[in-house]
Design a protein around this motif. Structure first.
Motif, PDB file in Angstrom:
ATOM      1  N   MET A 163      -7.069  -4.268   2.038  1.00 21.31           N
ATOM      2  CA  MET A 163      -6.056  -4.063   3.081  1.00 21.31           C
ATOM      3  C   MET A 163      -5.626  -2.610   3.084  1.00 21.31           C
ATOM      4  O   MET A 163      -5.888  -1.872   2.133  1.00 21.31           O
ATOM      5  CB  MET A 163      -4.839  -4.969   2.846  1.00 21.31           C
ATOM      6  CG  MET A 163      -4.073  -4.638   1.566  1.00 21.31           C
ATOM      7  SD  MET A 163      -2.680  -5.796   1.363  1.00 21.31           S
ATOM      8  CE  MET A 163      -1.488  -4.777   0.545  1.00 21.31           C
ATOM      9  N   LEU A 164      -5.012  -2.197   4.186  1.00 24.07           N
ATOM     10  CA  LEU A 164      -4.368  -0.884   4.254  1.00 24.07           C
ATOM     11  C   LEU A 164      -2.870  -1.153   4.319  1.00 24.07           C
ATOM     12  O   LEU A 164      -2.415  -1.981   5.099  1.00 24.07           O
ATOM     13  CB  LEU A 164      -4.823  -0.117   5.496  1.00 24.07           C
ATOM     14  CG  LEU A 164      -6.330   0.158   5.624  1.00 24.07           C
ATOM     15  CD1 LEU A 164      -6.632   0.754   6.992  1.00 24.07           C
ATOM     16  CD2 LEU A 164      -6.808   1.102   4.545  1.00 24.07           C
ATOM     17  N   GLY A 165      -2.106  -0.451   3.485  1.00 24.90           N
ATOM     18  CA  GLY A 165      -0.658  -0.684   3.470  1.00 24.90           C
ATOM     19  C   GLY A 165       0.016   0.372   2.637  1.00 24.90           C
ATOM     20  O   GLY A 165      -0.629   1.359   2.271  1.00 24.90           O
ATOM     21  N   PHE A 166       1.279   0.191   2.307  1.00 23.71           N
ATOM     22  CA  PHE A 166       2.090   1.129   1.524  1.00 23.71           C
ATOM     23  C   PHE A 166       2.347   2.396   2.327  1.00 23.71           C
ATOM     24  O   PHE A 166       3.482   2.834   2.445  1.00 23.71           O
ATOM     25  CB  PHE A 166       1.408   1.445   0.184  1.00 23.71           C
ATOM     26  CG  PHE A 166       2.065   2.566  -0.583  1.00 23.71           C
ATOM     27  CD1 PHE A 166       3.321   2.404  -1.131  1.00 23.71           C
ATOM     28  CD2 PHE A 166       1.431   3.798  -0.715  1.00 23.71           C
ATOM     29  CE1 PHE A 166       3.927   3.441  -1.830  1.00 23.71           C
ATOM     30  CE2 PHE A 166       2.038   4.832  -1.412  1.00 23.71           C
ATOM     31  CZ  PHE A 166       3.284   4.649  -1.964  1.00 23.71           C
ATOM     32  N   ALA A 167       1.294   2.990   2.873  1.00 25.79           N
ATOM     33  CA  ALA A 167       1.437   4.178   3.725  1.00 25.79           C
ATOM     34  C   ALA A 167       0.279   4.138   4.715  1.00 25.79           C
ATOM     35  O   ALA A 167      -0.728   3.478   4.458  1.00 25.79           O
ATOM     36  CB  ALA A 167       1.379   5.437   2.871  1.00 25.79           C
TER      37      ALA A 167
ATOM     38  N   THR B 271       4.454  -1.927   6.109  1.00 27.88           N
ATOM     39  CA  THR B 271       3.747  -3.057   6.717  1.00 27.88           C
ATOM     40  C   THR B 271       3.625  -4.246   5.767  1.00 27.88           C
ATOM     41  O   THR B 271       3.495  -5.375   6.216  1.00 27.88           O
ATOM     42  CB  THR B 271       2.334  -2.629   7.154  1.00 27.88           C
ATOM     43  OG1 THR B 271       1.663  -2.032   6.029  1.00 27.88           O
ATOM     44  CG2 THR B 271       2.402  -1.619   8.289  1.00 27.88           C
ATOM     45  N   HIS B 272       3.627  -3.995   4.450  1.00 25.33           N
ATOM     46  CA  HIS B 272       3.443  -5.064   3.475  1.00 25.33           C
ATOM     47  C   HIS B 272       4.510  -4.945   2.391  1.00 25.33           C
ATOM     48  O   HIS B 272       4.976  -3.845   2.096  1.00 25.33           O
ATOM     49  CB  HIS B 272       2.077  -4.964   2.790  1.00 25.33           C
ATOM     50  CG  HIS B 272       0.907  -5.061   3.731  1.00 25.33           C
ATOM     51  ND1 HIS B 272       0.536  -4.032   4.554  1.00 25.33           N
ATOM     52  CD2 HIS B 272       0.043  -6.066   3.967  1.00 25.33           C
ATOM     53  CE1 HIS B 272      -0.527  -4.413   5.265  1.00 25.33           C
ATOM     54  NE2 HIS B 272      -0.849  -5.635   4.928  1.00 25.33           N
TER      55      HIS B 272
END
Lengths: 251, 335
Positions: A163-167, B271-272
């Motif tokens: 996944m892509l997340g955090f930034a 987003t998460h």
């Protein structure tokens, strides 16, 4: 407010090491649970651990519904083992817009789809160690390996972007050699360079942008992970496969 | 036309309706924390509702306009002066070329949105002009305004035939402040119960909360207004303390970290997230959340998803009626 979110739990605590290939499926598949996320989204949960099989199901289902998105479907957000579907509740005249979405999603289960064959393999050149990888020696000591052996093990594998997340553009990669797992720094660094390649528990990832961070930094890439000016702002997409290639400094 | 930033204010950012559809890339939504006030400011100056406005936080910027324009300031109760003359918010003001628009301190609430005829212009990034402060892009170079910035303004003002010779003109009519911006304390925020339970079960709704100083556009951090020593109450805690993996979250999501201090995610939400999601603040109440500043008190009231959609529809209908009323006024008199 950097502590407003917490990077995911380490797989070491939550699940067996995700070191098997995605094709090694032992457990029978259970249909995902669907729950509401507030008034405007549904959350489909395919599992509650960081494992390649759950994530492959997430990617396959995200790909399937992304290819036929109805006008009320405004965003599809994959995570390790779950997927959020955001609904524009003003578009549908139904009394219960989330029920419309739920019915539509149910009709597209069970998720027997495979990971799309279009999944790309990207190579990321990394300069390991030195000022680009300030935690390489500590990680090597923690693992009981030489720094060169750490580099060989980190660069010797194929990873999947879970996944892509955090930034924006930050990839969470599956497939780390369990021998390289190491907890985060007790105190996050105030500043991590853009392109830094880090390890946190069983996860490895790349910081797209300079900023604070608590992952163990073992190297750095010159590639730009995220650039809003590009047609595809993020270098990587969930489901992509990644290989690190060790390079000499200043090359 | 352009606007020169003489002084930036505490945190002034360019925002439109936000960036939807890029969350899979880890990109948050951003956008005006109160889209309703931003929309009315736009309508008052003759812009489309979704045009970009300046979001002003606690203390405002000082701006100089290169040409005559209409402006409107909606949201919290800020000191607004045009060349030194105090002007009220929630109304259309015609400002002559070269005038200084100074937005001072916030008397009540925390934020306001400034619209200008023609609209603020900036490069679109992923289908939005909004400033993404965490990602460092969008708006003006992905950051809050600084002194010396020159903001580009669209040319819709020419079409509206604003005559420089008219000097300053304050409309004699105004739009009532949104009822969503009740200034009373504690603020009442409606929330839908989340999938994760907490202990005690109704703890979020039974207690009164205070906004802490480390709150920002990403989220409001809350602490109980009463101390454990005074009430004997145990801190709120997640019912299930097991480690969990990150799952998607959204603006409005109320997370409960192990320290028992809830976080209400706002427009700049990541987003998460990995914390339990014990509730979701309803979208119709986001304008009120946008007006809370550190030290302010709030209470949550449980509501159903149907109530949330109903409140949202009512808000949209109110906005549509206001748009008609403003259009009718504008047709009567050009100013």
């Amino acid at each position: 407010m950097t502590s407003g979110r917490r990077p995911p739990a380490s797989a070491a605590a939550a699940s067996p090491a995700p070191s098997q290939s995605p094709s090694a499926r032992a457990t029978p598949r259970v249909a995902p649970t669907i729950e509401a996320l507030g008034e405007q989204a549904l959350l489909l949960r395919f599992g509650d651990t960081i494992d390649p099989d759950s994530n492959a199901r997430v990617q396959a289902f995200a790909h399937r519904i992304g290819a036929q998105r109805p006008n009320w479907l405004v965003d599809i957000v994959p995570a390790y083992a779950s997927l959020a579907v955001f609904v524009d509740v003003a578009v549908t005249p139904a009394r219960d817009p989330l029920q419309v979405a739920r019915d539509w999603l149910q009709a597209r289960l069970p998720d027997d789809a495979r990971v799309p064959e279009t999944s790309r393999l990207l190579e990321i050149p990394v300069h390991y160690g030195g000022s680009d990888g300030p935690d390489l020696d500590a990680l090597a000591a923690h693992a009981g390996l030489s720094p060169d052996a750490v580099i060989a093990r980190h660069a010797g594998r194929e990873y999947t972007v879970a996944m892509l997340g955090f930034a924006p553009g930050f990839p969470y990669l599956l497939g780390l050699d369990p021998a390289l797992a190491m907890p985060r720094l007790a105190t996050p660094r105030r500043e991590v360079a853009a392109g830094s390649v880090g390890i946190a528990g069983m996860q490895t990832g790349i910081y797209p942008r300079r900023g604070p961070g608590g992952w163990r930094i073992i190297g750095r890439t010159e590639l730009s992970l995220f650039d809003p000016l590009r047609a595809a702002p993020s270098l990587l997409a969930a489901g992509d496969r990644v290989r690190f290639v060790a390079i000499d400094s200043a090359s | 036309m352009s606007v020169l930033v003489l002084a930036p204010g505490a945190l002034t950012t360019l925002q439109d309706r936000g960036r939807v559809g890029s969350r899979a890339l880890g990109v948050g939504v951003a956008g005006a924390l109160d889209p309703y006030s931003s929309a009315i400011a736009n309508l008052l100056v003759g812009n489309p509702v979704a045009a970009a406005t300046l979001e002003i936080t606690l203390s405002g910027p000082k701006l100089r306009l290169s040409q005559a324009a209409r402006i409107a300031l909606c949201g919290g109760d800020f000191d607004l002066r045009i060349d030194g003359t105090a002007v009220a918010g929630w109304r259309r003001v015609t400002v002559p070329a070269g005038a200084t628009v100074a937005i001072g301190g916030c008397r009540r609430c925390a934020r306001a949105w400034l619209a200008i005829s023609g609209g603020f212009r900036a490069p679109r990034r992923m289908d939005s002009l909004s400033t993404d402060l965490r990602g460092g892009f969008g708006g003006i170079d992905g950051r809050a305004l600084v002194a010396g910035d020159v903001l580009d303004i669209g040319d819709a003002g020419v079409a509206m035939n604003i005559r420089d010779a008219d000097g300053m003109d304050v409309a004699r009519w105004w739009i009532d402040r949104s009822p969503d911006l009740a200034f009373g304390q504690p603020a009442r925020i409606h929330a839908i119960a989340g999938a994760d339970a907490c202990v005690p079960k109704d703890g979020l709704f039974a207690r009164e909360w205070r906004v802490t100083a480390d709150s920002n556009r990403q989220g409001l951090r809350l602490e109980p207004t009463t101390t454990r020593a005074s009430t004997g109450e145990a801190p709120l805690r997640p019912a299930d303390l097991r480690e969990r993996i990150s799952e998607p979250v959204a603006p409005g999501t109320i997370q409960l970290p192990p320290d028992g201090q809830p976080i209400v995610l706002l427009a700049d939400a990541q987003t998460h997230g990995g914390y339990p999601r014990i509730a979701h603040a309803i979208q119709a109440d986001w304008p009120r959340l946008a007006q809370l500043r550190p030290g302010d008190r709030l209470r949550f009231e449980a509501c159903s998803r149907e109530d949330a959609w109903q409140a949202r529809r009512a808000q949209a209908q109110r906005l549509a009626r206001i748009a008609l009323a403003i259009a009718a006024r504008a047709a009567q008199r050009p100013s």
